[in-house]
Design a protein around this motif. Sequence first.
Motif, PDB file in Angstrom:
ATOM      1  N   GLY A 286      -9.449  18.144   5.988  1.00  0.00           N
ATOM      2  CA  GLY A 286      -9.188  16.721   6.119  1.00  0.00           C
ATOM      3  C   GLY A 286      -7.810  16.493   6.698  1.00  0.00           C
ATOM      4  N   LYS A 287      -7.613  15.325   7.277  1.00  0.00           N
ATOM      5  CA  LYS A 287      -6.303  14.947   7.801  1.00  0.00           C
ATOM      6  C   LYS A 287      -5.904  13.623   7.184  1.00  0.00           C
ATOM      7  CE  LYS A 287      -6.387  17.293  12.206  1.00  0.00           C
ATOM      8  NZ  LYS A 287      -5.949  17.246  13.589  1.00  0.00           N
ATOM      9  N   LEU A 288      -4.645  13.524   6.767  1.00  0.00           N
ATOM     10  CA  LEU A 288      -4.109  12.281   6.211  1.00  0.00           C
ATOM     11  C   LEU A 288      -2.947  11.826   7.059  1.00  0.00           C
ATOM     12  CD1 LEU A 288      -4.014  13.120   2.400  1.00  0.00           C
ATOM     13  CD2 LEU A 288      -5.639  11.656   3.571  1.00  0.00           C
ATOM     14  N   ASN A 289      -2.943  10.568   7.431  1.00  0.00           N
ATOM     15  CA  ASN A 289      -1.839  10.004   8.196  1.00  0.00           C
ATOM     16  C   ASN A 289      -0.997   9.139   7.277  1.00  0.00           C
ATOM     17  OD1 ASN A 289      -2.538  11.023  10.763  1.00  0.00           O
ATOM     18  ND2 ASN A 289      -4.137   9.483  10.927  1.00  0.00           N
ATOM     19  N   GLY A 290       0.316   9.210   7.441  1.00  0.00           N
ATOM     20  CA  GLY A 290       1.211   8.309   6.736  1.00  0.00           C
ATOM     21  C   GLY A 290       1.355   8.602   5.269  1.00  0.00           C
ATOM     22  N   GLY A 291       1.567   7.550   4.487  1.00  0.00           N
ATOM     23  CA  GLY A 291       1.792   7.629   3.053  1.00  0.00           C
ATOM     24  C   GLY A 291       2.157   6.249   2.563  1.00  0.00           C
ATOM     25  N   ASN A 292       2.356   6.075   1.272  1.00  0.00           N
ATOM     26  CA  ASN A 292       2.736   4.787   0.691  1.00  0.00           C
ATOM     27  C   ASN A 292       4.108   4.905   0.064  1.00  0.00           C
ATOM     28  OD1 ASN A 292       0.244   3.539   1.253  1.00  0.00           O
ATOM     29  ND2 ASN A 292      -0.660   4.449  -0.576  1.00  0.00           N
ATOM     30  N   LYS A 293       4.983   3.935   0.323  1.00  0.00           N
ATOM     31  CA  LYS A 293       6.315   3.925  -0.282  1.00  0.00           C
ATOM     32  C   LYS A 293       6.236   3.612  -1.771  1.00  0.00           C
ATOM     33  CE  LYS A 293       9.466   4.806   2.838  1.00  0.00           C
ATOM     34  NZ  LYS A 293      10.415   5.884   2.669  1.00  0.00           N
ATOM     35  N   LEU A 294       5.226   2.824  -2.197  1.00  0.00           N
ATOM     36  CA  LEU A 294       5.065   2.465  -3.600  1.00  0.00           C
ATOM     37  C   LEU A 294       3.923   3.263  -4.217  1.00  0.00           C
ATOM     38  CD1 LEU A 294       5.354  -1.421  -3.337  1.00  0.00           C
ATOM     39  CD2 LEU A 294       7.112   0.188  -4.071  1.00  0.00           C
ATOM     40  N   LEU A 295       4.117   3.712  -5.448  1.00  0.00           N
ATOM     41  CA  LEU A 295       3.071   4.417  -6.178  1.00  0.00           C
ATOM     42  C   LEU A 295       2.191   3.381  -6.864  1.00  0.00           C
ATOM     43  CD1 LEU A 295       1.765   6.963  -7.343  1.00  0.00           C
ATOM     44  CD2 LEU A 295       3.482   6.905  -9.156  1.00  0.00           C
ATOM     45  N   ILE A 296       0.910   3.315  -6.480  1.00  0.00           N
ATOM     46  CA  ILE A 296      -0.034   2.362  -7.049  1.00  0.00           C
ATOM     47  C   ILE A 296      -1.218   3.148  -7.595  1.00  0.00           C
ATOM     48  CG2 ILE A 296      -1.519   0.386  -6.585  1.00  0.00           C
ATOM     49  CD1 ILE A 296       0.354  -0.193  -4.146  1.00  0.00           C
ATOM     50  N   VAL A 297      -1.443   3.051  -8.906  1.00  0.00           N
ATOM     51  CA  VAL A 297      -2.522   3.776  -9.559  1.00  0.00           C
ATOM     52  C   VAL A 297      -3.251   2.807 -10.474  1.00  0.00           C
ATOM     53  CG1 VAL A 297      -3.086   5.705 -11.074  1.00  0.00           C
ATOM     54  CG2 VAL A 297      -1.200   5.913  -9.486  1.00  0.00           C
ATOM     55  N   ASP A 298      -4.580   2.896 -10.522  1.00  0.00           N
ATOM     56  CA  ASP A 298      -5.380   2.027 -11.379  1.00  0.00           C
ATOM     57  C   ASP A 298      -4.988   2.186 -12.846  1.00  0.00           C
ATOM     58  OD1 ASP A 298      -6.746   1.090  -9.205  1.00  0.00           O
ATOM     59  OD2 ASP A 298      -8.506   2.359  -9.516  1.00  0.00           O
TER      60      ASP A 298
ATOM     61  N   LEU B  38      -1.628  16.952   6.540  1.00  0.00           N
ATOM     62  CA  LEU B  38      -0.788  15.757   6.464  1.00  0.00           C
ATOM     63  C   LEU B  38      -0.119  15.549   7.814  1.00  0.00           C
ATOM     64  CD1 LEU B  38       0.970  16.498   3.050  1.00  0.00           C
ATOM     65  CD2 LEU B  38      -1.077  15.140   3.443  1.00  0.00           C
ATOM     66  N   VAL B  39      -0.169  14.322   8.314  1.00  0.00           N
ATOM     67  CA  VAL B  39       0.418  14.009   9.605  1.00  0.00           C
ATOM     68  C   VAL B  39       1.617  13.089   9.390  1.00  0.00           C
ATOM     69  CG1 VAL B  39       0.002  13.040  11.897  1.00  0.00           C
ATOM     70  CG2 VAL B  39      -1.849  14.224  10.689  1.00  0.00           C
ATOM     71  N   LYS B  40       2.829  13.657   9.448  1.00  0.00           N
ATOM     72  CA  LYS B  40       4.086  12.938   9.269  1.00  0.00           C
ATOM     73  C   LYS B  40       4.058  11.993   8.067  1.00  0.00           C
ATOM     74  CE  LYS B  40       5.417  13.248  14.105  1.00  0.00           C
ATOM     75  NZ  LYS B  40       5.843  12.543  15.306  1.00  0.00           N
ATOM     76  N   PRO B  41       3.770  12.494   6.878  1.00  0.00           N
ATOM     77  CA  PRO B  41       3.657  11.616   5.706  1.00  0.00           C
ATOM     78  C   PRO B  41       5.023  11.135   5.224  1.00  0.00           C
ATOM     79  CG  PRO B  41       3.522  13.881   5.019  1.00  0.00           C
ATOM     80  CD  PRO B  41       3.580  13.893   6.533  1.00  0.00           C
ATOM     81  N   THR B  42       5.077   9.884   4.807  1.00  0.00           N
ATOM     82  CA  THR B  42       6.265   9.323   4.181  1.00  0.00           C
ATOM     83  C   THR B  42       5.786   8.468   3.022  1.00  0.00           C
ATOM     84  OG1 THR B  42       7.516   9.314   6.243  1.00  0.00           O
ATOM     85  CG2 THR B  42       8.298   7.857   4.493  1.00  0.00           C
ATOM     86  N   GLY B  43       6.030   8.921   1.807  1.00  0.00           N
ATOM     87  CA  GLY B  43       5.614   8.176   0.624  1.00  0.00           C
ATOM     88  C   GLY B  43       4.620   8.964  -0.199  1.00  0.00           C
ATOM     89  N   TRP B  44       3.938   8.232  -1.079  1.00  0.00           N
ATOM     90  CA  TRP B  44       2.973   8.847  -1.989  1.00  0.00           C
ATOM     91  C   TRP B  44       1.682   9.169  -1.237  1.00  0.00           C
ATOM     92  CZ3 TRP B  44       4.569  10.471  -6.544  1.00  0.00           C
ATOM     93  CH2 TRP B  44       5.691   9.871  -7.116  1.00  0.00           C
ATOM     94  N   VAL B  45       1.241  10.397  -1.316  1.00  0.00           N
ATOM     95  CA  VAL B  45       0.004  10.855  -0.686  1.00  0.00           C
ATOM     96  C   VAL B  45      -0.979  11.191  -1.808  1.00  0.00           C
ATOM     97  CG1 VAL B  45      -1.046  12.603   0.773  1.00  0.00           C
ATOM     98  CG2 VAL B  45       1.249  11.764   1.307  1.00  0.00           C
ATOM     99  N   TYR B  46      -2.148  10.552  -1.776  1.00  0.00           N
ATOM    100  CA  TYR B  46      -3.156  10.706  -2.823  1.00  0.00           C
ATOM    101  C   TYR B  46      -4.156  11.780  -2.423  1.00  0.00           C
ATOM    102  CZ  TYR B  46      -1.267   6.278  -4.417  1.00  0.00           C
ATOM    103  OH  TYR B  46      -0.422   5.289  -4.858  1.00  0.00           O
ATOM    104  N   LEU B  47      -4.333  12.770  -3.280  1.00  0.00           N
ATOM    105  CA  LEU B  47      -5.260  13.860  -3.016  1.00  0.00           C
ATOM    106  C   LEU B  47      -6.351  13.840  -4.075  1.00  0.00           C
ATOM    107  CD1 LEU B  47      -2.661  16.665  -2.266  1.00  0.00           C
ATOM    108  CD2 LEU B  47      -3.850  15.221  -0.623  1.00  0.00           C
ATOM    109  N   SER B  48      -7.473  13.220  -3.732  1.00  0.00           N
ATOM    110  CA  SER B  48      -8.610  13.193  -4.635  1.00  0.00           C
ATOM    111  C   SER B  48      -9.190  14.591  -4.697  1.00  0.00           C
ATOM    112  CB  SER B  48      -9.656  12.209  -4.099  1.00  0.00           C
ATOM    113  OG  SER B  48     -10.851  12.344  -4.798  1.00  0.00           O
TER     114      SER B  48
END
Length: 188
Positions: free
Chosen positions: A12-24, A114-124
């Motif tokens: 899999g490939k992931l682009n980017g990331g999230n600056k804020l951590l958001i979890v249910d 991961l493609v240039k990730p910045t922030g929280w990356v979620y790995l299910s």
Amino acid sequence: MAAESSEGEEEGKLNGGNKLLIVDDDLTEMGKKAAWSVSSCKPGNGVSSLRDDNILTYWQSDGAQPHLVNIQFQKKLIVLYVDFKLDESYTPSKISIRAGDGFHNLKEIKTVELVKPTGWVYLSLSGVDPRETFVNTFMLQIAVLSNHLNGRDTHVRQIKVYGPRPNPIPHQPFQFTSREFITYSSIR
């Protein structure tokens, strides 16, 4: 988004990331209940830097790839904080997630690019949606297989591990999900 891999067959490939951590709300961070170890680290940049809730600190590997983070515990969703803008060639570009009962029987369950990730990356660890099902295992291993710009050592700023919240009422035949039902589910 990312193409999920099954049994390590596809990547899999992931682009980017999230600056804020958001979890249910129905997930809880499980990392504090785990035994953590790394394959190598520079002095002062070990496991404690991954778990200190400070994105300015980081684990720095020291040696040949793959760089490993071992997490031994019971239930899981992995969330990494990485920052390509700050760390460039130290930022992981390919990660393998392995699961098993211990070091003796780890099996790759997912590979993610991961493609240039910045922030929280979620790995299910199982479904496309991290809130779906979870992998039943006692140990997870995160292997950094390669870094951006062919970097040798790795910076991972934080790792969080989430799993489903346990039923607050033991031996309860029903699994109540709303707070109102849980409040009135037992005699006080």
